[in-house]
Design an enzyme around this catalytic site. Structure first.
Site, short mmCIF file in Angstrom:
data_model
loop_
_atom_site.label_atom_id
_atom_site.label_comp_id
_atom_site.label_asym_id
_atom_site.label_seq_id
_atom_site.Cartn_x
_atom_site.Cartn_y
_atom_site.Cartn_z
N GLY A 276 -15.10 1.97 7.57
CA GLY A 276 -14.33 2.68 8.41
C GLY A 276 -13.60 3.99 7.85
O GLY A 276 -13.22 3.99 6.67
N ARG B 183 -21.84 1.55 8.03
CA ARG B 183 -21.56 0.56 7.59
C ARG B 183 -22.82 -0.37 6.95
O ARG B 183 -22.85 -1.51 6.83
CB ARG B 183 -20.81 -0.54 8.47
CG ARG B 183 -19.50 -0.28 8.72
CD ARG B 183 -18.71 -1.21 9.47
NE ARG B 183 -17.28 -0.79 10.07
CZ ARG B 183 -16.42 -0.89 9.09
NH1 ARG B 183 -16.40 -1.23 7.95
NH2 ARG B 183 -15.13 -0.48 9.68
N ASP C 26 -13.61 -2.88 -0.13
CA ASP C 26 -13.82 -3.83 -1.05
C ASP C 26 -15.57 -4.35 -0.81
O ASP C 26 -16.28 -4.40 -1.95
CB ASP C 26 -13.12 -5.42 -0.87
CG ASP C 26 -13.13 -5.73 0.69
OD1 ASP C 26 -13.40 -5.12 1.30
OD2 ASP C 26 -12.84 -6.85 0.90
N ASP C 27 -16.09 -4.51 0.47
CA ASP C 27 -17.31 -4.45 0.35
C ASP C 27 -18.42 -3.53 -0.06
O ASP C 27 -19.13 -3.82 -0.78
CB ASP C 27 -17.97 -4.86 1.78
CG ASP C 27 -17.33 -6.19 2.37
OD1 ASP C 27 -17.22 -7.02 1.42
OD2 ASP C 27 -17.02 -6.27 3.66
N LYS D 232 -10.87 3.19 -0.86
CA LYS D 232 -10.68 3.44 0.54
C LYS D 232 -10.24 2.30 1.47
O LYS D 232 -11.36 1.24 1.04
CB LYS D 232 -11.84 4.32 1.08
CG LYS D 232 -11.82 4.78 2.41
CD LYS D 232 -12.76 4.22 3.27
CE LYS D 232 -13.03 2.87 3.37
NZ LYS D 232 -13.90 2.44 4.47
N THR D 233 -9.51 2.50 2.01
CA THR D 233 -9.36 1.47 3.25
C THR D 233 -8.12 1.39 3.93
O THR D 233 -6.92 1.14 3.10
CB THR D 233 -9.78 0.10 3.21
OG1 THR D 233 -9.56 -0.63 4.44
CG2 THR D 233 -8.94 -0.88 2.16
N ASP E 80 -6.79 -0.68 5.38
CA ASP E 80 -6.11 -1.99 5.40
C ASP E 80 -5.39 -2.45 4.35
O ASP E 80 -4.53 -3.39 4.43
CB ASP E 80 -7.42 -3.12 5.52
CG ASP E 80 -8.34 -2.75 6.57
OD1 ASP E 80 -7.90 -2.21 7.65
OD2 ASP E 80 -9.60 -3.51 6.71
N TYR F 103 10.44 -4.42 28.92
CA TYR F 103 9.39 -4.95 28.63
C TYR F 103 9.27 -5.57 27.38
O TYR F 103 10.10 -4.96 26.44
CB TYR F 103 8.41 -3.80 28.60
CG TYR F 103 7.94 -3.35 29.92
CD1 TYR F 103 7.66 -3.91 31.05
CD2 TYR F 103 7.82 -1.91 30.21
CE1 TYR F 103 7.09 -3.41 32.21
CE2 TYR F 103 7.82 -1.26 31.29
CZ TYR F 103 7.27 -2.05 32.52
OH TYR F 103 7.12 -1.45 33.60
N ARG G 36 -7.75 -5.94 9.33
CA ARG G 36 -8.85 -7.01 9.11
C ARG G 36 -7.99 -8.38 9.08
O ARG G 36 -7.01 -8.44 9.33
CB ARG G 36 -9.52 -6.73 8.20
CG ARG G 36 -10.83 -6.07 8.42
CD ARG G 36 -11.97 -5.91 7.33
NE ARG G 36 -12.79 -4.95 7.60
CZ ARG G 36 -13.66 -4.60 8.20
NH1 ARG G 36 -14.06 -5.55 9.03
NH2 ARG G 36 -14.46 -3.56 8.18
N TYR H 201 -7.30 2.86 15.75
CA TYR H 201 -8.26 4.10 15.85
C TYR H 201 -7.25 5.28 15.71
O TYR H 201 -7.64 6.29 15.43
CB TYR H 201 -9.05 4.36 16.91
CG TYR H 201 -10.14 3.02 16.74
CD1 TYR H 201 -11.28 2.96 15.75
CD2 TYR H 201 -10.02 1.78 17.42
CE1 TYR H 201 -12.05 1.89 15.50
CE2 TYR H 201 -10.84 0.71 17.48
CZ TYR H 201 -12.00 0.73 16.07
OH TYR H 201 -12.62 -0.24 16.25
N ARG I 275 -6.45 6.10 12.01
CA ARG I 275 -7.60 6.20 10.93
C ARG I 275 -8.09 7.65 10.54
O ARG I 275 -8.53 7.64 9.31
CB ARG I 275 -8.90 5.38 11.24
CG ARG I 275 -8.57 3.78 11.50
CD ARG I 275 -9.65 3.08 11.43
NE ARG I 275 -10.78 3.55 12.21
CZ ARG I 275 -11.89 2.99 12.29
NH1 ARG I 275 -12.23 1.91 11.53
NH2 ARG I 275 -13.00 3.31 12.85
#
Ligand code: FBP
Length: 551
Positions: A80, A144, A174-175, A201-202, A204, A242, A251, A423, A426
């Site tokens: 991502g 990915r 991580d992956d 990077k991420t 998250d 509201y 994630r 999005y 990012r």
């Protein structure tokens, strides 16, 4: 009138010079620390990575001038998007050219697949200059694809040989860094002479540990989401009509949600890790929300904000079991893939679940049940960004409030609006923090490569101090690994960093959340990221990082 090709801010940012740690401003010498161990499963990890296990930590210090041999480097953006990716590449490029002007940099296109399919571009001054300090990954694109098969490694080695590439930099989460570690080990074992360096990077924020203090992009993305949440809170406080249910990317980990709560002080913030630790059911989560809504309604406040981490559903124990069963059941399941309709798929799945999971699956609205069986990503993860938990919660909360209303316990008016922020943040223009951090990470990678290192992640720490005092170096990737079940098999992977319930950011939130929830509200309106102006406005790292470092 001539049409504009760039906004004034874009033009100003292209000449921003990112700050570097002092040690990287001149000549560098490497200091090796103690040998390292993996975070868990040491004997298995050592056996799987005999050549890269246990390497020492590395830090850079100012040193004497040194001649470096020419290197060719290939860079890959993986997974991502995260603000700052382009600056990793510009830092890498500038570092390589400073160490030896004959060094070359290639970008593999569209993520890891570019290495396998031999799709690349040589990155020169003109291309790099166009992308300095910009958001996005469009300079070379991302993807990915998982690098896990020997034939992929061999195809990679083939193109590296052809282009004279001695090192690959994988910028990923991580992956992807797990892949980088496997690739480094393979290339060493096969004596290909190709080094592999990872870069954290991420958005998250879940790729971190003592030596990798944060992943890049987390800072900018959280600032963008917090601005939006603040704007919504101002609107809610003005219109007073509201309840806003806001789901945030991230994630499994709730770091983004927690950081946004620390920045904006919403009425309610759910932290998945706490939900799991307290063994809460979905109904418990709903009850907690309802309690606050009812309380505020007694003061005539029929509005508010609720932050929801996108991974929440995976942390509710019964749902977690269901998802684990679905993961096993759907891994490479041709029969399931051959079914045509949603109804057929639902019936097929129901027939194979254990009775408890069957029960949970049946109780879910059709839409959510379908979202749980959508394709896993190439790393075997459920695509939580596609599960609309905020809508599920609105539905359940509305039902519960209707029951309370029928019993005259609730007299308020409930109107809800759902949001999903992911999005939007990012590819934002990187904050000064992310612009400086990523440039330093890229520059650090160039030194690690020129010094012949492989299997390391580029590391820049001491991040709550001014950039000149940041400490740059390398951390062996094997140090971050443990064994986990993926696609039905035990695999070595980098351990994900979840929110620690005894960590300072959560403790701070826990201390103040009741106050944020009640009739007084303490909304903060953070406003947009500032790039030019006083340091206390423009150069602040995240609250998470500040609290973690006792500031
Ligand atoms: P990475 O882990 O690759 O950095 O991706 C982060 C993320 O933005 C998650 O927060 C989100 O769940 C996921 O990507 C969405 O994936 P996609 O971009 O494929 O829709």
């Amino acid at each position: 009138m001539k049409s504009m090709t760039q906004s004034p801010l874009q033009m100003a940012r292209s000449s921003y010079q990112p700050k570097l740690p002092s040690a990287l401003k001149g000549n560098v010498v490497l200091k090796e620390g103690a040998n390292t161990e993996s975070v868990a499963d040491q004997s298995e990890i050592k056996q799987l990575f005999p050549n890269t296990y246990g390497m020492p930590l590395i830090t850079f210090e100012p040193g004497d001038k040194k001649e470096y041999t020419t290197v060719g480097v290939g860079v890959i953006l993986s997974g991502g998007q995260a603000p700052g990716g382009h600056n990793v590449i510009s830092g890498l490029y500038d570092g390589l050219k400073a160490l030896n002007p004959n060094n070359k940099l290639y970008g593999f296109l569209g993520g890891p697949i570019g290495l396998v399919d031999h799709e690349y571009v040589e990155l020169d001054e003109e291309i790099v200059n166009e992308y300095r300090n910009t958001g996005g990954f469009d300079i070379i694109g991302s993807g990915r694809t998982k690098l896990e098969e020997e034939w992929q490694y061999e195809k990679g080695a083939e193109i590296c040989k052809k282009l004279g590439i001695n090192a690959i930099v994988i910028i990923g989460g991580d992956d992807s860094n797990t892949n980088a570690c496997v690739l480094a080990e393979y290339y060493l074992q096969k004596k290909t002479g190709i080094q592999v360096i990872g870069c954290p990077k991420t958005i998250d924020g879940d790729l971190k540990n003592e030596l990798i203090e944060t992943s890049f992009g987390f800072d900018t993305a959280c600032k963008v989401y917090s601005e939006l949440i603040g704007n919504i809170q101002r609107d809610a406080n003005s219109a007073k009509k509201y309840w806003h249910f806001i789901r945030l990317m991230g994630r499994s980990a709730s770091h983004i949600t927690l950081e946004c709560a620390l920045q904006s002080q919403p009425n309610i913030c759910i932290v998945s890790e706490e939900v799991e630790a307290k063994n809460m059911t979905l109904n418990d989560v709903v009850e907690d929300i309802v309690k606050v809504i009812v309380h505020r309604s007694t003061y005539g406040l029929n509005f508010g904000t609720i932050l929801i981490p996108e991974g929440l559903i995976e942390f509710i124990p019964a749902m977690k079991t269901l998802i684990a069963e679905l993961n096993e059941l759907l891994a490479h399941n041709e029969d399931f893939n051959a079914l045509n309709t949603d109804d057929e798929k639902r019936e097929y799945v129901k027939g194979l679940l254990t009775p408890d999971s069957h029960q949970v699956y049946r109780s879910l609205p059709k839409g959510i049940a379908k979202q749980l069986t959508l394709d896993r990503d190439p790393h075997g993860n459920v695509q939580v960004s596609l599960i609309e938990t905020e809508k599920l919660l609105i539905e359940m909360v509305a039902k519960r409030l209707a029951q309370l209303k029928a019993n005259s316990i609730y007299k308020g008016k409930f109107s809800a609006i759902n949001h999903f922020f992911g999005y939007e943040g990012r590819c934002a223009i990187p904050s000064n923090f992310d612009a400086d951090y990523t440039y330093s990470l890229g520059y650090t990678a160039s030194v690690l490569i020129s010094e012949g290192k492989t299997g390391y992640m580029s590391s820049v720490r001491n991040l709550t101090e001014p950039a000149s005092e940041w400490i740059a170096g390398g951390v062996p990737i094997t140090m971050m690994m443990n064994m986990e079940r993926r696609h039905g098999k035990m695999k070595p992977v980098i351990q994900k960093a979840l929110v620690l319930l005894d960590g300072a950011p959560f403790k701070y939130f826990e201390k103040y959340r009741e106050h944020w929830a009640d009739e007084r509200s303490s909304y903060i309106y953070p406003g947009p990221i500032q790039y030019y102006g006083p340091t206390e406005v423009c150069d602040q790292p995240t609250r998470t990082l500040l609290l973690e470092q006792g500031k």
